[in-house]
Motif scaffolding. Structure first.
Motif, PDB file in Angstrom:
ATOM      1  N   THR A 104      -4.869   5.746   6.327  1.00 48.15           N
ATOM      2  CA  THR A 104      -6.329   5.781   6.408  1.00 48.15           C
ATOM      3  C   THR A 104      -6.879   4.517   7.033  1.00 48.15           C
ATOM      4  OG1 THR A 104      -6.386   7.157   4.419  1.00 48.15           O
ATOM      5  CG2 THR A 104      -8.435   6.069   5.060  1.00 48.15           C
ATOM      6  N   ARG A 105      -6.378   3.373   6.612  1.00 46.34           N
ATOM      7  CA  ARG A 105      -6.897   2.103   7.121  1.00 46.34           C
ATOM      8  C   ARG A 105      -6.536   1.888   8.590  1.00 46.34           C
ATOM      9  NH1 ARG A 105      -6.771  -2.847   3.150  1.00 46.34           N
ATOM     10  NH2 ARG A 105      -8.545  -3.275   4.514  1.00 46.34           N
TER      11      ARG A 105
ATOM     12  N   TYR B  11       0.834  -1.200   0.000  1.00 45.90           N
ATOM     13  CA  TYR B  11       0.000   0.000   0.000  1.00 45.90           C
ATOM     14  C   TYR B  11       0.869   1.251   0.000  1.00 45.90           C
ATOM     15  CZ  TYR B  11      -3.831  -3.117   1.308  1.00 45.90           C
ATOM     16  OH  TYR B  11      -4.762  -4.118   1.335  1.00 45.90           O
ATOM     17  N   LYS B  12       0.278   2.336  -0.487  1.00 41.09           N
ATOM     18  CA  LYS B  12       0.903   3.639  -0.364  1.00 41.09           C
ATOM     19  C   LYS B  12       0.706   4.154   1.058  1.00 41.09           C
ATOM     20  CE  LYS B  12       0.310   4.923  -5.223  1.00 41.09           C
ATOM     21  NZ  LYS B  12      -0.280   5.896  -6.167  1.00 41.09           N
TER      22      LYS B  12
ATOM     23  N   LYS C  88      -0.434   6.931   2.318  1.00 39.08           N
ATOM     24  CA  LYS C  88      -1.721   7.563   2.615  1.00 39.08           C
ATOM     25  C   LYS C  88      -2.820   6.523   2.776  1.00 39.08           C
ATOM     26  CE  LYS C  88      -4.609  11.426   1.125  1.00 39.08           C
ATOM     27  NZ  LYS C  88      -4.797  12.481   0.088  1.00 39.08           N
ATOM     28  N   GLN C  89      -2.823   5.496   1.926  1.00 39.35           N
ATOM     29  CA  GLN C  89      -3.816   4.429   2.043  1.00 39.35           C
ATOM     30  C   GLN C  89      -3.649   3.670   3.350  1.00 39.35           C
ATOM     31  OE1 GLN C  89      -2.822   2.271  -1.531  1.00 39.35           O
ATOM     32  NE2 GLN C  89      -4.573   3.129  -2.659  1.00 39.35           N
ATOM     33  N   LEU C  90      -2.391   3.382   3.704  1.00 41.30           N
ATOM     34  CA  LEU C  90      -2.114   2.650   4.930  1.00 41.30           C
ATOM     35  C   LEU C  90      -2.529   3.461   6.152  1.00 41.30           C
ATOM     36  CD1 LEU C  90      -0.932  -0.140   5.394  1.00 41.30           C
ATOM     37  CD2 LEU C  90       1.308   0.907   5.680  1.00 41.30           C
TER      38      LEU C  90
END
Length: 617
Positions: free
Chosen positions: A522-523, A515-516, A518-520
């Motif tokens: 967020t999760r 994951y990038k 920012k995605q990581l």
């Protein structure tokens, strides 16, 4: 020069090297002795000849050639087999040793090199205020891992600091003495009782969590990529029945103190601040270094717990007891004992006796060893006492069941993915030739929590009549909620831009590459909503419990060769079973439960283990 009369009494010259101070190469002394001289007399003659004003009470005689200590001072030289060619060494029993704790901090403290490792670990744990020392042991790093660390000195600089513990003024005084009776001390400022070990000893480096490393430094640390790598590490565990020097350990060597036997008894946040922190740290590094496998959902849950713990650890709020209600110590102990002994109200006893607990529902079942085109098939399940019976449908429940599953002694492994609404159980049933696998699939969280709690109790020989059943159901539901990555209803989504978080530091390299950032982030923040109300100690306990729920938890791998086989295989040893694994494919061959093993013995001459399994289960 000796006289002729002295030579006539079977005396000889014995060479003894004396280590007087730390780092001193020692001096050699020659004594004329006889075979009937006891070891205590030899030590007395040696001290008289040295004539040095020093405390020799900690010194003992070490025989390098035989690799043994001469600790029985009433034994004679003849009984020990000491002859004129023996090269003895009079050296201190306590020597400095560098010990790396599970939180990667290294301490240097004096340890007994003459007593067995089991007692030496007990001394170390006593110095560090860790209860239940029998859960831990010392691990020696493999040679190839040491060479790798010497080449990659970047991340090792983070762990290079060594904390010294002196013996000045008594035994291990630098971090505080361990209280055998667990009697609380008092805070010097407020005068109130300090109810936690973190308050008893103030700022203690062994209760501090190591900061998370960036991915580039984490990638340089040693990671066991295969089961063979894990087996190579486990081969370094020291023998608990032999001393350190008997196993080639020298002073100032570096050893790892780790939890070896994964059965954690009586984890009490009130007294086990150090123990819980070190357990959390060992679990955290096992997750980050991928020593134990976990799903993506579980990894994000572990990452959110780590972030929450880091945030609470770095909080500037002082740790005080001002918010804790005043409770009587005796009343609290009695209440805890009552709940432990399954104490219940008298008016519910008759109801529990007359009402036989039973679960009935439509579930799906799958047996991997049976060839079928439809893996999962619906049946009507009835759970009574410690047995599961399943029927073709609800109407046929009064007839003979298709099969009965007796759960006493079975192993319950979760097969859950909350995001994908997958709630399954894997049951390993004891059989004469090992273990039989049965998969059960539930429809929702509530159904899963009830059936899993019933299966866990049944595996221990208990029924749903026990008062702990409802508590177990609540714990499972709470754990599922913690694994849910969606924020609670009515709560706004997290503002990722305003959060300062290096998300890749809280997950293993495999998921960091997936994951990038920012995605990581967020999760992780979405999963954080479900645990944001936990205290620091509660968050650590939740992390340990989640670690214990992983399927591969507590399994140690060793390279062995079975009788009649021409190739090496892997043997996995857990707290409740033995697992035979094919090394080339990594597939499980056979599983033996300890409860099914009638007897076992070790032939140390040929290094073979023989066991006899019970044929009647």
């Amino acid at each position: 020069m000796a006289t002729a009369a002295e030579y006539g009494h079977n005396s000889w010259e014995l060479s003894v090297q004396v280590d007087q101070r730390e780092g001193d190469e020692g001096m050699k002394f020659k004594l004329r002795v006889k075979g009937d001289l006891h070891v205590g007399g030899l030590m007395l003659k040696l001290v008289e000849k040295i004539k040095a004003p020093q405390d020799w009470s900690d010194h003992a005689i070490w025989w390098e050639k035989r690799s043994c200590w001469l600790l029985k001072t009433h034994w004679t030289l003849d009984k020990y087999g000491v002859q004129a060619d023996a090269d003895l060494r009079y050296t201190p029993q306590h020597k400095p040793l560098c010990i790396q704790l599970p939180n990667m901090k290294t301490i240097r403290l004096p340890v007994s090199f003459s007593c067995v490792v089991f007692k030496a670990v007990a001394e170390i744990c006593k110095a560090l205020n860790i209860r239940r020392s029998e859960e831990l042991s010392l691990l020696k790093l493999p040679d190839d891992q040491k060479k790798k660390k010497k080449k990659d000195k970047g991340p090792e600089s983070v762990f290079d600091e060594i904390l010294n513990m002196d013996m000045a003024g008594g035994i291990y005084c630098s971090l505080g003495l361990y209280s055998k009776t667990m009697t609380p001390t008092y805070d010097p400022d407020s005068g109130s009782p300090a109810s936690s070990t973190s308050l008893w000893f103030g700022e203690n480096p062994v209760t501090a969590c190591q900061p998370n490393l960036p991915q580039e430094e984490l990638a340089k640390l040693f990671k066991p990529l295969t089961m063979e790598d894990k087996a190579a590490i486990n081969a370094g565990w020291l023998d608990s029945s032999r001393s350190l020097m008997e196993q080639g350990i020298q002073e100032n060597d570096r050893l790892l103190l780790r939890f070896k036997y994964h059965c954690f008894f009586d984890l009490n946040p009130k007294y086990d601040a150090v123990r819980i922190t070190q357990l959390y740290e060992q679990a955290r590094w096992a997750i980050l270094l991928e020593e134990i496998d976990c799903t993506e959902e579980e990894m994000l849950m572990f990452a959110s717990l780590q972030y929450h713990i880091c945030k609470l650890t770095l909080s500037t709020e002082p740790l005080t007891n001002s918010n804790e209600p005043e409770i009587d110590e005796v009343e609290a102990a009695l209440s805890n004992l009552e709940s432990t002994l399954e104490g219940r109200n008298a008016d519910k006893i008759l109801e529990d006796i007359t009402d036989i607990p039973k679960l009935e529902d439509t579930l799906k079942l799958f047996r991997p060893k049976r060839l079928t085109l439809k893996p999962y098939k619906e049946y009507w399940f009835v759970f009574r006492d410690t047995t599961i019976s399943y029927y073709k449908n609800k109407e046929s429940a009064n007839k003979e069941p298709i099969e009965q599953l007796h759960l006493r002694g079975c192993e319950v492994i979760p097969d859950v993915n909350v995001t994908e609404k997958k709630f399954g159980l894997k049951l390993l049933m004891p059989a004469a030739d090992g273990m039989n696998e049965v998969y059960i699939r539930c429809d929702n969280e509530t159904q899963y929590a009830k059936w899993k709690a019933a299966c866990i109790l049944a595996s221990k020989g208990k029924t749903m009549a026990y008062s702990s059943y409802r508590t177990e159901v609540k714990n499972i539901q709470s754990f599922l909620q913690m694994k849910s990555l969606a924020p609670p209803p009515g709560q706004a989504a997290p503002d990722v831009e305003s959060m300062e978080m290096k998300a890749e530091c809280f997950v293993s390299p495999r998921y960091a590459r997936k994951y990038k950032t920012k995605q990581l982030t967020t999760r992780i923040l979405e999963a954080l909503h479900n645990i944001s109300q936990l205290s620091l100690m509660e968050a650590k306990m939740r992390f340990i419990q989640a670690w214990q729920s992983l399927p591969e938890f507590g399994i140690k791998y060793y390279i062995v060769r079975f009788r009649g086989s021409k190739k090496d295989e892997l043997l996995g040893i857990s707290y409740n079973r033995l697992i035979r694994i094919d090394m080339s494919t990594g597939l499980l061959v056979t599983t033996w439960r300890f409860s099914n093993i009638k007897q076992w013995n070790v032939n140390w001459e040929i290094k073979q283990v023989n066991n006899v399994l019970q044929t009647t289960l």
